[in-house]
Design a protein around this motif. Structure first.
Motif, PDB file in Angstrom:
ATOM      1  N   ILE B  29       1.053  -1.239  -0.378  1.00 16.28           N
ATOM      2  CA  ILE B  29       0.026  -0.173   0.085  1.00 16.28           C
ATOM      3  C   ILE B  29       0.362   1.377   0.206  1.00 16.28           C
ATOM      4  O   ILE B  29       0.209   2.483  -0.503  1.00 16.28           O
ATOM      5  CB  ILE B  29      -0.625  -0.213   1.139  1.00 16.28           C
ATOM      6  CG1 ILE B  29      -2.099  -1.212   0.652  1.00 16.28           C
ATOM      7  CG2 ILE B  29      -1.822   1.306   1.200  1.00 16.28           C
ATOM      8  CD1 ILE B  29      -1.961  -1.744   2.471  1.00 16.28           C
ATOM      9  N   ARG B  30       1.619   1.367   1.125  1.00 14.10           N
ATOM     10  CA  ARG B  30       3.126   2.593   0.678  1.00 14.10           C
ATOM     11  C   ARG B  30       3.494   2.700  -0.523  1.00 14.10           C
ATOM     12  O   ARG B  30       3.378   4.109  -1.010  1.00 14.10           O
ATOM     13  CB  ARG B  30       4.353   1.619   1.305  1.00 14.10           C
ATOM     14  CG  ARG B  30       4.245   2.033   3.055  1.00 14.10           C
ATOM     15  CD  ARG B  30       5.091   1.786   3.148  1.00 14.10           C
ATOM     16  NE  ARG B  30       6.027   2.732   3.720  1.00 14.10           N
ATOM     17  CZ  ARG B  30       5.926   3.944   4.556  1.00 14.10           C
ATOM     18  NH1 ARG B  30       5.666   4.588   5.016  1.00 14.10           N
ATOM     19  NH2 ARG B  30       6.843   4.884   4.712  1.00 14.10           N
ATOM     20  N   SER B  31       3.674   1.286  -1.263  1.00 15.03           N
ATOM     21  CA  SER B  31       4.585   1.857  -2.652  1.00 15.03           C
ATOM     22  C   SER B  31       2.946   2.247  -3.335  1.00 15.03           C
ATOM     23  O   SER B  31       3.773   2.981  -4.683  1.00 15.03           O
ATOM     24  CB  SER B  31       5.091   0.488  -3.064  1.00 15.03           C
ATOM     25  OG  SER B  31       3.301  -0.297  -3.525  1.00 15.03           O
ATOM     26  N   LEU B  32       1.852   1.892  -3.232  1.00 12.78           N
ATOM     27  CA  LEU B  32       0.610   2.450  -4.112  1.00 12.78           C
ATOM     28  C   LEU B  32       0.440   4.107  -3.827  1.00 12.78           C
ATOM     29  O   LEU B  32      -0.108   4.630  -4.711  1.00 12.78           O
ATOM     30  CB  LEU B  32      -0.336   1.628  -3.670  1.00 12.78           C
ATOM     31  CG  LEU B  32      -0.653  -0.088  -4.786  1.00 12.78           C
ATOM     32  CD1 LEU B  32      -2.283  -0.489  -4.204  1.00 12.78           C
ATOM     33  CD2 LEU B  32      -0.642   0.074  -6.063  1.00 12.78           C
ATOM     34  N   ARG B  33       1.043   4.302  -2.912  1.00 14.36           N
ATOM     35  CA  ARG B  33       0.457   5.757  -2.286  1.00 14.36           C
ATOM     36  C   ARG B  33       1.235   7.126  -3.929  1.00 14.36           C
ATOM     37  O   ARG B  33       0.681   7.939  -4.230  1.00 14.36           O
ATOM     38  CB  ARG B  33       1.139   6.205  -1.607  1.00 14.36           C
ATOM     39  CG  ARG B  33       1.938   6.229  -1.031  1.00 14.36           C
ATOM     40  CD  ARG B  33       2.259   6.934   0.698  1.00 14.36           C
ATOM     41  NE  ARG B  33       3.453   6.734   1.323  1.00 14.36           N
ATOM     42  CZ  ARG B  33       4.292   6.998   1.429  1.00 14.36           C
ATOM     43  NH1 ARG B  33       3.062   7.711   3.043  1.00 14.36           N
ATOM     44  NH2 ARG B  33       5.203   6.668   2.956  1.00 14.36           N
ATOM     45  N   GLU B  34       2.282   6.286  -4.650  1.00 14.74           N
ATOM     46  CA  GLU B  34       3.288   7.285  -5.590  1.00 14.74           C
ATOM     47  C   GLU B  34       2.155   7.082  -6.584  1.00 14.74           C
ATOM     48  O   GLU B  34       2.556   8.128  -7.877  1.00 14.74           O
ATOM     49  CB  GLU B  34       4.517   7.039  -5.371  1.00 14.74           C
ATOM     50  CG  GLU B  34       5.113   6.107  -4.472  1.00 14.74           C
ATOM     51  CD  GLU B  34       5.036   7.643  -3.747  1.00 14.74           C
ATOM     52  OE1 GLU B  34       5.557   9.478  -4.278  1.00 14.74           O
ATOM     53  OE2 GLU B  34       5.874   7.612  -2.145  1.00 14.74           O
ATOM     54  N   GLU B  35       1.480   6.520  -6.800  1.00 16.56           N
ATOM     55  CA  GLU B  35       0.880   6.389  -8.145  1.00 16.56           C
ATOM     56  C   GLU B  35      -0.118   7.588  -8.783  1.00 16.56           C
ATOM     57  O   GLU B  35      -0.697   8.331  -7.569  1.00 16.56           O
ATOM     58  CB  GLU B  35       0.222   5.015  -8.147  1.00 16.56           C
ATOM     59  CG  GLU B  35       1.811   4.364  -7.924  1.00 16.56           C
ATOM     60  CD  GLU B  35       1.576   2.924  -8.886  1.00 16.56           C
ATOM     61  OE1 GLU B  35       0.312   2.130  -9.814  1.00 16.56           O
ATOM     62  OE2 GLU B  35       2.209   1.869  -9.207  1.00 16.56           O
ATOM     63  N   SER B  36      -0.872   7.342  -9.418  1.00 17.93           N
ATOM     64  CA  SER B  36      -0.993   8.527  -9.464  1.00 17.93           C
ATOM     65  C   SER B  36      -3.035   8.161  -9.078  1.00 17.93           C
ATOM     66  O   SER B  36      -3.611   9.126  -9.170  1.00 17.93           O
ATOM     67  CB  SER B  36      -1.979   8.987 -11.576  1.00 17.93           C
ATOM     68  OG  SER B  36      -1.847   7.370 -11.954  1.00 17.93           O
ATOM     69  N   ASP B 187      -5.697  11.407   2.573  1.00 15.08           N
ATOM     70  CA  ASP B 187      -5.226   9.585   2.277  1.00 15.08           C
ATOM     71  C   ASP B 187      -5.407   9.123   1.621  1.00 15.08           C
ATOM     72  O   ASP B 187      -5.579   9.687   0.186  1.00 15.08           O
ATOM     73  CB  ASP B 187      -6.996   9.035   2.577  1.00 15.08           C
ATOM     74  CG  ASP B 187      -7.411   7.859   2.434  1.00 15.08           C
ATOM     75  OD1 ASP B 187      -6.317   6.666   2.632  1.00 15.08           O
ATOM     76  OD2 ASP B 187      -8.336   7.160   3.136  1.00 15.08           O
ATOM     77  N   ALA B 188      -4.271   9.114   1.365  1.00 13.07           N
ATOM     78  CA  ALA B 188      -3.278   7.838  -0.305  1.00 13.07           C
ATOM     79  C   ALA B 188      -4.387   6.313  -0.765  1.00 13.07           C
ATOM     80  O   ALA B 188      -3.871   5.990  -1.650  1.00 13.07           O
ATOM     81  CB  ALA B 188      -2.117   7.657   0.013  1.00 13.07           C
TER      82      ALA B 188
END
Ligand SMILES: Cc1cc2nc3c(=O)[nH]c(=O)nc-3n(C[C@H](O)[C@H](O)[C@H](O)COP(=O)(O)OP(=O)(O)OC[C@H]3O[C@@H](n4cnc5c(N)ncnc54)[C@H](O)[C@@H]3O)c2cc1C
Lengths: 398, 362
Positions: B29-36, B187-188
């Motif tokens: 989930i942490r890595s997904l927050r960088e995505e659009s 909320d990312a």
């Protein structure tokens, strides 16, 4: 009780007001981080020149040198808050180190540090907490071993606000390893550029927005002259407690300014065409907060009076940090609520209000509830020192 | 009389929990927050394989046609794991609306949701709250205007648009004149966006469907309450675990009465809210007359205790709770942002009073 605003005070208020009218555009609505360092320092210096900052600090230490006067302080705070301009600087040097030096510093330390600190030329961070020593600060392990005229410091600090952008640190270290835990600590002033000192930033829950940065500070054989100790060796705990007292009084004392900002927001914000201020539920919540802000404002006047008369305010002096920090959080909560769906916005996204100030303020206020002694520790202090309730029994030694 | 989850529901909960723990870890989930957009299609597909996405889809269209209580169990678990997914938009709001309506495309859409092929975003905010001149109108058969804080629309295939409390429409995400811009919140893990429609030809328009719109919002509110409470539960668990482990003053902090009371007050708030949620969700299928009121209270109450639990659970952690690394803030923000979707507590309580005919102060 004497709160007469005689003519002299009315004149003072006019003077502050016209100063702000003439100068506030330089800083209004801008966080210190949006000014260049030079602009910010010039602004502080201008305030000192007029006596709106460092007002009661003696001239020889770079202050304005006025006699302490409750009404002057009240008027300055009121006028700055009304203008939406921050008076002075909330950072840890002016709010914590300077009062400590005034009380415990040598003449040389006062001469050297107070002026530049008040003008923003020297920025300080507070190196108290360690990974294993937060609420139980006196258990701190960072050591300072004597080496000739110097100390060699080894260990680690954590949660050090603004360490990554500070010039100096006031740090608590254990100088007398044999002594009982409260009496083996010294309070030391140290240049952040000293060899062996390393800062590692920690991201916070507020991401990259907000004024506060969070860091770890590592010390490996960091050499510092013994003359950098404030007060006497082994008295650091006592001295730190005077600093903490200042921190706890200064945290969130800008409540009235935040309230005005909240009111402006509620007047502007509309839902289905109706202003948030016209919504009786929100208005009631605002009025409850206003009562709390007014209570804390007048409470501050009362505490200031006690300190000018060198009287001990008793339990009334112990409740400020607990109340102010929760108040800050609750004001941010109302602001976020009146913005409705848009209250959730962040990260400089479209439609965000006040550049994300309210969300950042909510995170920051939550941090302040924890930082500088948690709410639970405050309650322990209030009940034990303020109300004389017995301390918790120590657990049996395992 | 049997007030509680069934064995099947408990099993559903356990299966999903262990799947999410393995496959959608907080690191992922942490890595997904960088995505659009955080609504990753892979996660959606995986949820579909477990039967979660089509939980309310009729069996004839490939779903499992379970009750809203079952869906609430799923939503609770997604909140507990702060999983990013279009479950609220697609599996609840769009599904509840579409299965009530008739149009030749609906079987395909619902089938796509159940199989994980299709994602629906939903623009519902303007049905009850308008800001910044938002609102969608139909003129000459095409859609115009803007919608704010639409759910799950960035990565969607279709968007269900709430035109007004009587009217719904469906547009293709890639149709002419559709612009979707992510509106980032704290909320990312949730996708919220602004949608601008310019002369967009709809796939379908449904008029005079007021009751469907209301049912859709009720289901959404109950689901959002479940997510919030699931996130609360996770924060309490983390706080309790930390209180058992962290030592200060030579003892675990959980041995201080102050810390015990923080933990016990949180759980004392959560458990009755869970019961209210179950009842509200159960009412949706079994006692629908009660759902309008129950859905308002369930969400308003979850949002209120959520704010408190999020703050207290963070405080139990001390300074480390305030860091990014500790991850606790993902739950804090999931709870904080959910408060503003589908109606804030003040709005919901006002509506609750109105539904009961309680006089408004004038
Ligand atoms: C925003 C922020 C800024 C900060 N800035 C600085 C800084 O610049 N410099 C610095 O040195 N430190 C700073 N700190 C650290 C801060 O002072 C500590 O976080 C705080 O004292 C708590 O310590 P801890 O984090 O170790 O938590 P812990 O002490 O581990 O506390 C965890 C929980 O246990 C509870 N607890 C602990 N002991 C007791 C007890 N006896 N009775 C009841 N409850 C108890 C606490 O209340 C808390 O809920 C900052 C912290 C924050 C959040």
């Amino acid at each position: 009780m004497d709160l007469e605003y005689g003519q002299e005070y009315e004149a003072f208020r006019q003077e502050v007001r016209s100063f702000l009218d003439n100068n506030k555009l330089k800083v209004k609505g801008r966080a210190p981080s949006e000014l260049t360092r030079q602009q910010y320092n010039d602004w502080l210096e201008l305030q000192i020149e007029h006596g709106y900052w460092a007002r009661t600090i003696p001239k020889q230490y770079g202050g304005y040198g006025a006699e302490p006067d409750l009404m002057h302080t009240v008027i300055m705070d009121e006028e700055f808050n009304r203008a939406g301009v921050m008076r002075g600087s909330p950072s840890q040097g002016p709010s914590m180190l300077v009062p400590t030096l005034l009380e415990h510093g040598t003449e040389e330390q006062k001469q050297r540090w107070i002026g530049p600190t008040m003008r923003g030329e020297v920025r300080w961070c507070q190196g108290y907490s360690e990974p294993g020593s937060g609420s139980d600060l006196a258990s701190l392990q960072t050591s300072a071993r004597e080496d000739g005229d110097d100390f060699l410091i080894n260990g680690q600090k954590i949660w050090t606000s603004t360490a990554d952008r500070s010039d100096m640190i006031f740090v608590l270290v254990r100088t007398e390893p044999e002594a009982p835990k409260h009496s083996g600590i010294s309070y030391i002033l140290l240049d952040m550029k000293t060899e062996g000192l390393e800062v590692q930033p920690l991201r916070t829950m507020s991401g990259d927005i907000g004024e506060n940065s969070f860091n770890q500070v590592f010390f490996k054989d960091v050499r510092v002259p013994q003359s950098s100790v404030v007060g006497h060796r082994g008295e650091g705990w006592k001295i730190a407690n005077t600093t903490l007292k200042h921190e706890r009084n200064s945290l969130s004392s800008n409540a009235e300014g935040t309230l005005f900002r909240l009111m402006r927001l509620m007047e502007k914000e509309t839902i289905n065409g109706v202003s948030a201020m016209a919504n009786p539920v929100y208005r009631d919540r605002l009025m409850k907060l206003q009562a709390r802000v007014l209570a804390m404002k007048h409470h501050a006047m009362r505490l200031l009076t006690c300190s000018l008369k060198q009287e001990n305010p008793g339990v009334a002096g112990l409740v400020t940090k607990l109340q102010n920090c929760q108040l800050g959080f609750d004001m941010a909560s109302l602001a976020i609520d009146v913005m409705g769906e848009l209250g959730a916005l962040y990260d400089h996204t479209k439609y965000e209000r006040d550049k994300g100030f309210w969300q950042a303020h909510s995170f920051f206020s939550l941090g302040l509830i924890i930082g500088g002694g948690t709410a639970q520790i405050q309650k322990n202090i209030i009940s034990e020192r303020g109300l004389g309730l017995p301390r918790e029994p120590k657990p049996a030694k395992a | 009389m049997d007030f509680g989850l069934s064995e099947d529901q408990i099993m559903l909960d356990e299966t999903l929990r262990s799947f999410l723990a393995d496959q959608v870890s907080i690191e992922r989930i942490r890595s997904l927050r960088e995505e659009s957009c955080p609504n990753h299609r892979d996660i959606w597909k995986e949820l579909a394989e477990l039967g979660a996405t089509g939980i309310l889809v009729p069996e004839e269209h490939g779903g499992s046609e379970l009750s809203l209580l079952d869906a609430a169990v799923v939503a609770w678990t997604l909140g507990h794991a702060v999983t990013p997914s279009p479950f609220l938009g697609s599996s609840i709001l769009a599904t509840v609306a579409l299965r009530d309506l008739s149009h030749k495309a609906i079987p395909g859409w619902l089938g796509g949701i159940a199989s994980g092929e299709t994602v629906f975003g939903v623009a519902a905010t303007e049905l009850f709250s308008k800001r910044e001149e938002a609102g969608i109108r139909i003129e000459g058969g095409t859609l115009h205007g803007k919608a704010m804080m639409a759910l799950d629309a960035c990565n969607a295939d279709f968007i269900l648009v709430g035109v007004d409390p009587q009217t719904l429409a469906v547009v293709r995400r890639d149709a002419d004149g559709v612009e979707v811009e992510r509106l980032r919140t704290t909320d990312a893990t949730r996708c919220t966006s602004e949608i601008i429609l310019k002369d967009t030809a709809p796939e379908a328009v449904f008029e005079n469907v007021g009751p469907t719109v209301q049912r859709m919002l009720e289901a959404g509110r109950i689901t959002l309450a479940a997510e919030t409470l699931g996130a609360c539960e996770a924060m309490i668990e983390q706080a309790v675990a930390y209180a058992k482990e962290r030592k200060q003053f030579n003892r675990v902090i959980g041995s201080f009465q102050a810390v015990k009371h923080m933990c016990s007050e949180m759980i004392a708030d959560l458990e009755p809210a869970r019961s209210l949620l179950w009842y509200a969700a159960h009412s949706f299928n079994a006692i629908p007359d009660e759902t309008p009121l129950m859905s308002c209270h369930a969400l308003a109450h979850a949002s209120e205790i959520g704010r408190e639990i999020a703050s207290v659970a963070t405080q139990v952690h001390g300074g480390i709770g305030w860091t990014d690394d500790q991850n606790l803030h993902f739950w804090f923000k999931r709870i904080g942002v959910a408060r503003h979707l589908l109606g804030g507590p003040e709005f919901l309580r006002d509506r609750a009073a109105e539904l009961q005919g309680l006089a408004k102060a004038s």
